[in-house]
Scaffold this motif. Structure first.
Motif, short mmCIF file in Angstrom:
data_model
loop_
_atom_site.label_atom_id
_atom_site.label_comp_id
_atom_site.label_asym_id
_atom_site.label_seq_id
_atom_site.Cartn_x
_atom_site.Cartn_y
_atom_site.Cartn_z
N LYS A 237 -8.44 -18.72 -53.29
CA LYS A 237 -7.60 -18.21 -51.88
C LYS A 237 -6.33 -19.01 -51.72
O LYS A 237 -5.39 -18.42 -51.33
N SER A 238 -6.78 -20.37 -52.07
CA SER A 238 -5.52 -21.22 -51.69
C SER A 238 -4.41 -20.92 -52.54
O SER A 238 -3.22 -20.95 -52.33
N ILE B 210 -2.62 -17.67 -51.71
CA ILE B 210 -1.37 -17.72 -50.46
C ILE B 210 -0.32 -18.67 -50.88
O ILE B 210 0.69 -18.26 -50.48
N LYS B 211 -0.40 -19.58 -51.89
CA LYS B 211 0.55 -20.47 -52.31
C LYS B 211 1.63 -19.59 -53.32
O LYS B 211 2.69 -19.79 -53.36
N MET C 31 4.60 -21.66 -43.38
CA MET C 31 3.57 -22.06 -43.96
C MET C 31 2.86 -23.19 -43.23
O MET C 31 3.40 -24.11 -42.97
N PHE D 106 -0.43 -26.17 -43.88
CA PHE D 106 -1.29 -26.81 -44.82
C PHE D 106 -2.44 -27.26 -44.36
O PHE D 106 -2.41 -27.91 -43.23
N GLN D 107 -3.52 -27.46 -45.12
CA GLN D 107 -4.83 -28.16 -44.97
C GLN D 107 -4.26 -29.50 -44.48
O GLN D 107 -5.23 -30.05 -43.56
N ASP E 113 -3.11 -21.97 -44.72
CA ASP E 113 -3.83 -22.35 -45.87
C ASP E 113 -4.92 -23.37 -45.19
O ASP E 113 -4.75 -24.65 -45.29
N GLU E 114 -6.29 -23.03 -45.19
CA GLU E 114 -7.19 -23.88 -44.48
C GLU E 114 -6.57 -24.63 -43.36
O GLU E 114 -6.85 -26.06 -43.53
N VAL F 8 -6.15 -18.33 -44.71
CA VAL F 8 -7.21 -18.66 -45.51
C VAL F 8 -8.03 -19.64 -44.66
O VAL F 8 -7.46 -20.67 -44.13
#
Lengths: 243, 216
Positions: free
Chosen positions: A40-41, A44-45, A81, A83-84, A161-162, A192
């Motif tokens: 998934k990550s 999305i990237k 975007m 990020f986690q 992303d998470e 995600v």
């Protein structure tokens, strides 16, 4: 608006993404879930070209991400975007974090960039923290700054992303609230996440991935009430049993 | 007492030597670091030819004794340029090129110490590769590697004592001249050791302080 068609990606001999196709229409909120390592990550990237892919095509607002002639920085500037691990710039104040790309990419005058930054900080409830360094903020606060940083570019779509995976449980909601508000304002979002409560509340569709494949792509109600694939069923039963 | 008098009397001469050592070290460090940033980026490039070329450069100079490089450039530079440039400039070029190879490895490690996500975050907001290096990656890399760069600078300062081979009067050379002329070998060399120790120890304390700050 975001269209992924038959994406294939290899890390060396490892086939990370297998023929993945996903569409996100304007104003739609898409949640991607699945076990860790499902791709998934990585997927999305690929959308903003942070990860290269070998097969298939991705277009964002009609612009091909993988094509050789595409001005990737210009395209990325239009897609926010998050990020986690937040990825705020640790050597810059919160304000500078939000202003940097506005100044360097959009060439906004400084006063305009700062005004925009303050407006966004107010919106995510952190107006009083503009002069602090990221390390002086909690995880939840940092992630809200990261969302503000992405929104400052006036993006046509947002990728998450998470965004809550690295947060302590008590900070997850403050970030989700900002995201829910964004979704309700009609932002096009690809998220995600493992937050199934968030998915239920705001997602229009849910994509379930496993082992690099898009296993299921369904309307949210349908995904939760009657998942078609066995893999999605067992995933849901595992993550929802304590809810 | 006589020794102290001798040192005081020769101070202008000795300071000239010390000045040359410090100037050479400072200029070579500045030039070497600038060159090393470029070399480190080439080394990290995904283009195999570029990274290979930079690797050859780095490995070549890291395998050479500095004194040989100094000698070499003393003879080589006039041949390439077609006219004599003097010992100082040939030594400066030799030190810069030599130190660049050593700094490259430090800077490469510094760049790699910045997490990959920082580059992603910068790129995701539309910054170009150059902009993300300039504003996001390099400032953090330099902060992480300042102690190592300073340590290398201390070594560089000590190494300037090698320029006597091209008859430049660095600090140690001026000390030697005074010692020989006045027949005071022991006391003058003890003095030289004290000066080197004081300068390098002070600098390494600064490095230590910076390291503590970096850990915090």
């Amino acid at each position: 608006m975001i269209k992924l068609s038959n994406i294939d990606k290899w890390y060396g001999a490892f086939h990370t993404l297998k023929d993945c196709s996903v569409n996100v229409s304007r104003g739609e909120v898409l949640v991607i879930c699945g076990p860790s390592g499902s791709g998934k990550s990585t997927l999305i990237k690929c959308v903003n070209g942070l990860e290269p892919f070998q097969g298939g095509e991705i277009t964002v607002d009609g612009v091909s991400v993988g094509a050789a002639g595409t001005n990737l920085p210009r395209l990325r500037a239009r897609i926010g975007m998050v990020f986690q691990n937040f990825e705020l710039y640790p050597h810059m104040s919160v304000l500078e974090n939000i202003c940097l790309a506005q100044l360097k990419v959009l060439k906004r005058p400084r006063d305009e960039a700062e005004a925009r930054a303050f407006a966004l900080l107010e919106r995510v409830g952190l107006k009083d923290h503009a002069r602090k360094l990221p390390s002086q903020l909690s995880g939840g606060q940092q992630q809200r700054v990261a969302i503000a940083r992405a929104l400052a570019m006036d993006p046509i779509a947002m990728l998450f992303d998470e965004p809550t995976s690295a947060l302590d449980p008590e900070m997850i909601n403050e970030v989700l609230e900002v995201m829910v508000q964004l979704a309700q304002e009609g932002m096009t979002m690809m998220v995600v996440t493992h937050e199934m409560g968030f998915a239920r509340k705001v997602a229009d569709r849910v994509v379930f991935m496993d082992q690099g494949e898009v296993v299921e792509d369904a309307a949210t109600d349908q995904f939760f009430s009657a998942p078609k694939s066995d893999r999605a069923k067992s995933f849901l039963s595992r993550i929802l049993q304590h809810v | 007492m006589k020794d102290l008098e001798l040192i005081v009397d020769s101070m202008p001469f000795l300071l000239q030597g010390l000045g040359l050592s410090l100037l050479l070290a400072a200029l070579a460090a500045a030039g070497g670091i600038m060159m090393a940033v470029v070399l480190a980026l080439l080394r990290l490039s995904s283009n195999r030819f570029l990274s290979g070329a930079a690797a050859v450069y780095v490995n070549f100079f890291r395998s050479m004794p500095l004194i040989l490089v100094i000698f070499w450039f003393f003879f080589l530079v006039p041949m390439v340029i077609g006219r004599p440039v003097g010992s100082f400039y040939s030594a400066l070029i030799a030190f810069t090129l030599f130190e660049a190879a050593h700094y490259t490895e430090i800077i490469r490690a510094g760049i790699l110490s910045v997490s990959r996500g920082q580059g992603w975050a910068a790129a995701a907001t539309g910054l170009t590769y150059g902009q993300s290096l300039r504003h996001v990656i390099l400032p953090q890399a330099f902060r992480n590697m300042t102690p190592l760069l300073l340590t290398q600078g201390i070594i560089l300062f000590q190494d300037t004592s090698l320029v006597f081979v091209v008859s430049l009067s660095d600090f140690l050379t001026t000390v030697t001249i005074v010692a020989r002329n006045e027949g005071r070998l022991v006391s003058m060399y003890v003095f030289a050791a004290l000066v080197y120790f004081a300068l390098c120890f002070a600098a390494s304390r600064v490095v230590g302080g910076l390291q503590k700050k970096a850990i915090r």
